[in-house]
Scaffold this motif. Sequence first.
Motif, short mmCIF file in Angstrom:
data_model
loop_
_atom_site.label_atom_id
_atom_site.label_comp_id
_atom_site.label_asym_id
_atom_site.label_seq_id
_atom_site.Cartn_x
_atom_site.Cartn_y
_atom_site.Cartn_z
N THR A 51 13.93 61.42 83.61
CA THR A 51 12.82 62.10 83.18
C THR A 51 11.51 60.51 84.02
O THR A 51 10.59 61.01 83.31
N TRP A 52 12.19 60.20 84.34
CA TRP A 52 11.10 58.99 84.91
C TRP A 52 10.34 58.28 83.55
O TRP A 52 9.04 57.94 84.15
N GLN A 53 10.91 58.25 82.64
CA GLN A 53 10.52 56.89 82.17
C GLN A 53 10.34 55.53 82.30
O GLN A 53 8.70 55.24 81.44
N GLY A 54 10.77 55.20 82.70
CA GLY A 54 10.02 53.90 83.34
C GLY A 54 8.81 53.77 84.26
O GLY A 54 8.14 52.76 83.96
N LEU A 55 8.36 55.08 84.58
CA LEU A 55 7.26 55.61 85.43
C LEU A 55 6.42 55.08 84.84
O LEU A 55 5.38 54.60 84.86
N ARG A 56 6.53 55.77 83.59
CA ARG A 56 5.46 56.26 82.33
C ARG A 56 5.00 54.64 81.85
O ARG A 56 3.49 54.07 81.25
N ASP A 57 6.09 54.05 81.28
CA ASP A 57 5.73 52.46 80.90
C ASP A 57 5.16 51.92 81.99
O ASP A 57 4.12 51.06 81.36
#
Length: 383
Positions: free
Chosen positions: A296-302
């Motif tokens: 999801t690349w959630q880390g990048l969004r954070d």
Amino acid sequence: MSGIRTEEIMNKRITPPVRLGSYPPADVTFLLKDLSRVSLERATEERERAIQSGVHYSEMLPVEYQPTAQYIELFHETLQQSAGKVALAVAVVSEIIVARRGKGAVLVSLARAGTPIGVLIRRYIAEIYGWEFPHYSISIIRGKGIDENAILYILQQHGQDADLQFIDGWTGKGAIRKVLIEACDRLHRKYGIRLNDDLAVLADPGHCSGTFGTREDYLIPSACLNSTVSGLMSRTVLRDDLIGPDEFHGAKFYKEWLDTDQSNVFIDSISPYFAGAAAEARRSAMDMLDSPPEITWQGLRDIQNIQQTFGIEDINLVKPGVGETTRVLLRRVPWKILVDTMDNPNLRHILLLAEDRGVPVEVFPGMTYSCCGIIKPLKGESE
């Protein structure tokens, strides 16, 4: 792949590797040019200013942090406490590699954080399956790509259809993952080579890898130290005046620190837990193979949220996760450290380093990461 391209790959002259690093030769072959006699280190503030003024980070090295006795004690304590946990993550990743690739894989770790993980994966597969996978450590550099000569050398040794498995320690915001994807695309366009760009990591808090041991952002003890837990190798270097067209990217081998080297201590502390972790790891690996985890690349969004919250222009000044935050404190000029909570047991060494360097720590809840290091912007300051 066309015959002309195959011939180009197999016949390209590449300067062969020299023996480097403090691991036993069977554990890893470093495909790096030895720059041990070249003066490349620059003081932290000077290096930070140069990087933020546009000099590429791969053109110089940080002065290696020599840990205090208290910090080394913390490394050993952390290693003792987490050895079983790390071994399980190694075992899960190894089982996924074995299930997907069988006996024919070539392990390719990304220097330098990937190197100790590659050694552990190689040891696990040798112990549990009796398969002696070749293992190389090569350079990949954000903004410059992967070492093509190293890739071509591996294909010359193992055939143009060799099944390469790339390995790193952990993910942050996924920058190296993106570089790897782009590098594999470039190799396909340039040589007709089709490599699998899967990146195996022990911890994937950035949610950007499909092969991982866990997505928990915890302290992998090898993140605590620099060269002294990575075979005494420096970060990799790429400069036109030092690296010729037939040579590998460069690095320094700090032989002078052999007496304090922890590289094999790290490996030998985790390996005894492999046999006990194998059954659970196999179950976890099969679950992940049956139901592949979402990327999801959630880390990048954070990180983009943190960037906006603190008004940070350059996303490269935000370094998420335990491993990257440790690196900020060891070799950059930190502005502040963000943590999910002050009582997170994974952050003891972060808090110790921050106190040692006088860096403020702030609670910033809701991150997928345990912590995040923010580098001090230096542009605009008086020269």
